[in-house]
Write an enzyme that holds these catalytic residues in place. Structure first.
Site, PDB file in Angstrom:
ATOM      1  N   CYS A   1      13.473  11.025   6.711  1.00  0.00           N
ATOM      2  CA  CYS A   1      13.377  10.720   8.139  1.00  0.00           C
ATOM      3  C   CYS A   1      14.716  10.870   8.846  1.00  0.00           C
ATOM      4  O   CYS A   1      14.782  11.295   9.983  1.00  0.00           O
ATOM      5  CB  CYS A   1      12.849   9.300   8.318  1.00  0.00           C
TER       6      CYS A   1
ATOM      7  N   GLU B   1       9.177   1.563  10.984  1.00  0.00           N
ATOM      8  CA  GLU B   1      10.217   2.574  10.711  1.00  0.00           C
ATOM      9  C   GLU B   1       9.522   3.915  10.792  1.00  0.00           C
ATOM     10  O   GLU B   1       8.717   4.252   9.911  1.00  0.00           O
ATOM     11  CB  GLU B   1      10.800   2.376   9.294  1.00  0.00           C
TER      12      GLU B   1
ATOM     13  N   LYS C   1       0.840  -1.201   0.000  1.00  0.00           N
ATOM     14  CA  LYS C   1       0.000   0.000   0.000  1.00  0.00           C
ATOM     15  C   LYS C   1       0.874   1.249   0.000  1.00  0.00           C
ATOM     16  O   LYS C   1       1.440   1.639   1.013  1.00  0.00           O
ATOM     17  CB  LYS C   1      -0.917   0.043   1.225  1.00  0.00           C
TER      18      LYS C   1
ATOM     19  N   GLU D   1       9.118  16.736  14.720  1.00  0.00           N
ATOM     20  CA  GLU D   1       9.556  16.471  13.343  1.00  0.00           C
ATOM     21  C   GLU D   1       8.817  17.413  12.389  1.00  0.00           C
ATOM     22  O   GLU D   1       7.595  17.417  12.348  1.00  0.00           O
ATOM     23  CB  GLU D   1       9.249  15.013  12.975  1.00  0.00           C
TER      24      GLU D   1
HETATM   25  P1  NAD Z   1       1.992   8.628   7.480  1.00  0.00           P
HETATM   26  O1  NAD Z   1       2.252   7.920   8.758  1.00  0.00           O
HETATM   27  O2  NAD Z   1       0.971   9.700   7.470  1.00  0.00           O
HETATM   28  O3  NAD Z   1       1.533   7.589   6.352  1.00  0.00           O
HETATM   29  C1  NAD Z   1       2.317   6.444   6.035  1.00  0.00           C
HETATM   30  C2  NAD Z   1       1.417   5.401   5.400  1.00  0.00           C
HETATM   31  O4  NAD Z   1       0.456   4.952   6.359  1.00  0.00           O
HETATM   32  C3  NAD Z   1       0.606   5.910   4.219  1.00  0.00           C
HETATM   33  O5  NAD Z   1       0.565   4.900   3.227  1.00  0.00           O
HETATM   34  C4  NAD Z   1      -0.756   6.168   4.821  1.00  0.00           C
HETATM   35  O6  NAD Z   1      -1.813   6.153   3.882  1.00  0.00           O
HETATM   36  C5  NAD Z   1      -0.860   5.029   5.810  1.00  0.00           C
HETATM   37  N1  NAD Z   1      -1.812   5.235   6.910  1.00  0.00           N
HETATM   38  C6  NAD Z   1      -2.363   6.390   7.349  1.00  0.00           C
HETATM   39  N2  NAD Z   1      -3.163   6.157   8.405  1.00  0.00           N
HETATM   40  C7  NAD Z   1      -3.134   4.821   8.630  1.00  0.00           C
HETATM   41  C8  NAD Z   1      -3.751   3.970   9.613  1.00  0.00           C
HETATM   42  N3  NAD Z   1      -4.551   4.452  10.558  1.00  0.00           N
HETATM   43  N4  NAD Z   1      -3.463   2.641   9.567  1.00  0.00           N
HETATM   44  C9  NAD Z   1      -2.609   2.137   8.636  1.00  0.00           C
HETATM   45  N5  NAD Z   1      -2.017   2.912   7.684  1.00  0.00           N
HETATM   46  C10 NAD Z   1      -2.273   4.230   7.694  1.00  0.00           C
HETATM   47  O7  NAD Z   1       3.410   9.159   6.981  1.00  0.00           O
HETATM   48  P2  NAD Z   1       3.716  10.058   5.719  1.00  0.00           P
HETATM   49  O8  NAD Z   1       3.221  11.438   5.986  1.00  0.00           O
HETATM   50  O9  NAD Z   1       3.279   9.346   4.500  1.00  0.00           O
HETATM   51  O10 NAD Z   1       5.325  10.044   5.727  1.00  0.00           O
HETATM   52  C11 NAD Z   1       6.107  10.868   6.530  1.00  0.00           C
HETATM   53  C12 NAD Z   1       6.555  10.149   7.787  1.00  0.00           C
HETATM   54  O11 NAD Z   1       7.245   8.949   7.443  1.00  0.00           O
HETATM   55  C13 NAD Z   1       7.538  10.968   8.598  1.00  0.00           C
HETATM   56  O12 NAD Z   1       7.192  10.894   9.954  1.00  0.00           O
HETATM   57  C14 NAD Z   1       8.872  10.269   8.363  1.00  0.00           C
HETATM   58  O13 NAD Z   1       9.836  10.430   9.361  1.00  0.00           O
HETATM   59  C15 NAD Z   1       8.448   8.855   8.220  1.00  0.00           C
HETATM   60  N6  NAD Z   1       9.453   8.055   7.521  1.00  0.00           N
HETATM   61  C16 NAD Z   1      10.218   7.193   8.261  1.00  0.00           C
HETATM   62  C17 NAD Z   1      11.221   6.463   7.634  1.00  0.00           C
HETATM   63  C18 NAD Z   1      12.091   5.500   8.406  1.00  0.00           C
HETATM   64  O14 NAD Z   1      12.728   4.661   7.786  1.00  0.00           O
HETATM   65  N7  NAD Z   1      12.147   5.587   9.726  1.00  0.00           N
HETATM   66  C19 NAD Z   1      11.420   6.598   6.263  1.00  0.00           C
HETATM   67  C20 NAD Z   1      10.613   7.473   5.551  1.00  0.00           C
HETATM   68  C21 NAD Z   1       9.622   8.209   6.189  1.00  0.00           C
END
Ligand code: NAD
Length: 491
Positions: free
Chosen positions: A293, A258, A182, A394
């Site tokens: 991140c 992550e 997804k 963040e």
């Molecule tokens: P997000 O948490 O909003 O969304 C991530 C994914 O989760 C998306 O596909 C989203 O549609 C889905 N999602 C949303 N609500 C959900 C729920 N209730 N249940 C299951 N899935 C759900 O994150 P984002 O805004 O897409 O990305 C930015 C974040 O990702 C930042 O916090 C960043 O630090 C983090 N990130 C972490 C890493 C790492 O390796 N640690 C790498 C890249 C990004």
């Protein structure tokens, strides 16, 4: 036909769901927007829980055949995926730039090669995993077996849409699992196109890789689905916590998380090459629009070199060219989506109202041609106190805070004073300090004298609220297998 023309032709048709090797018309769709001009690129599926259920069942149906395939067949399949990504790198990078806003150069040079290489890397592991022969008391043989976990749900964010998906798909398939992927609703296009390429070239048996696009409802349906044995998530800490609850309330599925970060980067006065350290740190902080991140967003600078570092960073930030991400002269593209852009500008207001000194940026870039785009000028706050929200939360954009310090102990204390523990870096010429500070930093990855090193052979992942578990190297193999202990009594 140029890649841009190809992409625009491809975008004319609304996108579907990949379930059991077929492209199914979704019941609901959502628009995906180009952050450079806010034009609608196309419509993608907004999968319902019923459609997610079909995808999970398709993955379950494909599991027995996929896990019984020979090691050689599975490895060759992964190598074919790597080749297919390389052959289509320009098209996939074009979609990434249109959808995410990162520069075409970043997409083509940073994201695409690694997305392909990770399949070759994990193909290479398939026939090299030994089990343990455990030294139990005489009379019994005890050994371990690694078995596929089953159906894996792979949920990814929008900042490296294809790459972070491939980081999960490759080891999951290598270990004999089937998957439901997804992507983020903001950036689904590159993953959809990869799915199309794999189906066009008949590379995977039906159901081994399914793609459901959509938002929170779709992700939640995967997290709650009792047919999903493992969920690997990359995204925010906030959503990570919700996933833990959903998984706990359903079937206690295995989780890899992550999550977010607020990474410190310490400049000690004995930095070996100050200019090189500033150049490297600046690049890592602001590349991909600061939407990373592990981005070092807290620079802790020893007071004796603070003014020099501050001046050099401001000069560099003032020169950054925001613009059309396909223009080779552009250094920074637009932020990925409107809500995120608004969030970054709001944090800049918070920083100002908290009393941090805004040195540069702090505003939208409205240069000619950029007026409609979601551009934020590279921003630097100085004299920031660690208690300020801009130093603790963040922001995930091109916003850097500078915090002065006097002693090594103080620097380590400030660095560790965070709910996150993803990565940390520092610069020093003192080997003893290098060891001492590396040990003292409470972060999953520590970079000494070169912030931001990554390799498939090295574990990736954070401590504290930055996540659970590691990806890459042997750790991804652990994440996608379950270990069975077998006893045979022979006495
Ligand atoms: P997000 O948490 O909003 O969304 C991530 C994914 O989760 C998306 O596909 C989203 O549609 C889905 N999602 C949303 N609500 C959900 C729920 N209730 N249940 C299951 N899935 C759900 O994150 P984002 O805004 O897409 O990305 C930015 C974040 O990702 C930042 O916090 C960043 O630090 C983090 N990130 C972490 C890493 C790492 O390796 N640690 C790498 C890249 C990004």
């Amino acid at each position: 036909m140029s890649k841009r023309e190809w992409a625009h032709a491809w975008l004319r048709s609304p996108k579907k769901l990949l379930i059991n090797g077929e492209w199914l018309k979704p019941r609901k769709t959502l628009e995906t927007i180009n952050p450079f001009n806010l034009e609608v690129l196309t419509e993608v599926a907004d999968a319902s829980s019923g459609e997610v259920d079909l995808a999970v069942k398709a993955a379950a149906g494909a599991l027995p055949h996929w896990k019984r395939m020979t090691r050689k067949e599975r490895a060759q399949t992964l190598q074919k995926i790597a080749s297919a990504i390389r052959e289509n790198a320009e098209a996939l990078a074009t979609l990434e730039t249109l959808d995410n806003g990162k520069t075409y150069r970043e997409a083509l040079v940073d994201d695409l090669p690694e997305s392909a290489d990770v399949f070759d890397y994990y193909a290479g592991w398939i026939d090299k995993l030994y089990s343990e022969n455990c030294p139990v008391e005489a009379g019994s043989l005890n050994y371990t077996r690694r078995e596929p976990v089953g159906v894996c749900a792979l949920v990814v964010p929008w900042n490296f849409p294809l790459l972070l998906g491939c980081w999960k798909i490759a080891p999951a398939l290598a270990m004999g699992n089937t998957v439901v992927v997804k992507p983020s609703p903001f950036t689904s296009l590159s993953m959809i196109r990869l799915g199309e390429i794999l189906t066009e070239q008949n590379i995977l048996p039906p159901g081994v890789l399914n793609i459901v696009t959509g938002g929170a409802e779709c992700g939640e349906a995967l997290a709650k689905h009792s047919g999903v044995a493992k969920l690997s998530f990359t995204g925010s800490t906030e959503v990570g916590k919700k996933i833990v609850q959903s998984a706990g309330a359903s079937n206690l599925k295995g989780l890899s998380l992550e999550l977010g970060g607020k990474c410190p980067n310490i400049f000690f006065e004995d930095v070996p090459d100050l200019k090189a350290a500033i150049d490297r740190s600046f690049t890592v902080c602001y590349s991909h629009k600061g939407e990373k991140c592990t981005e070092p967003t807290r620079f802790l600078v020893q007071k004796s070199i603070y003014a020099t570092v501050e001046k050099a960073l401001v000069e560099k930030a003032s020169l950054v060219k925001c613009g059309d991400p396909f223009d080779p002269q552009t250094e920074q593209g637009p932020q990925c989506h409107q809500a995120h852009f608004d969030k970054i500008l709001n944090y800049i207001q918070i920083g100002k109202s908290e009393g941090a000194t805004l040195l540069v940026g702090g505003e939208r870039d409205g240069e000619k041609g950029n007026a409609k785009g979601l551009f934020v000028r590279p921003t630097i706050f100085s004299n920031v106190k660690r208690s300020m929200r801009v130093a603790r939360e963040e922001i995930f954009g091109p916003v850097l805070v500078l915090i002065p310090f006097e002693t090594e102990e103080e620097a380590v204390e400030i660095a560790n004073d965070s709910p996150y523990g993803l990565a940390a870096g520092f610069y020093t010429s003192d080997v003893s300090r290098a060891m001492r500070v590396s040990n003292a930093l409470d972060a999953g990855m520590v970079f000494v004298n070169h912030y931001g090193c990554y390799d498939f052979a090295s574990p990736f992942g954070g401590f504290k609220q930055s996540g659970w578990g590691k990806e890459m190297a042997l750790h991804s193999l652990d994440a996608y297998t379950k270990l069975k202990s077998v006893w045979i009594r022979y006495a």
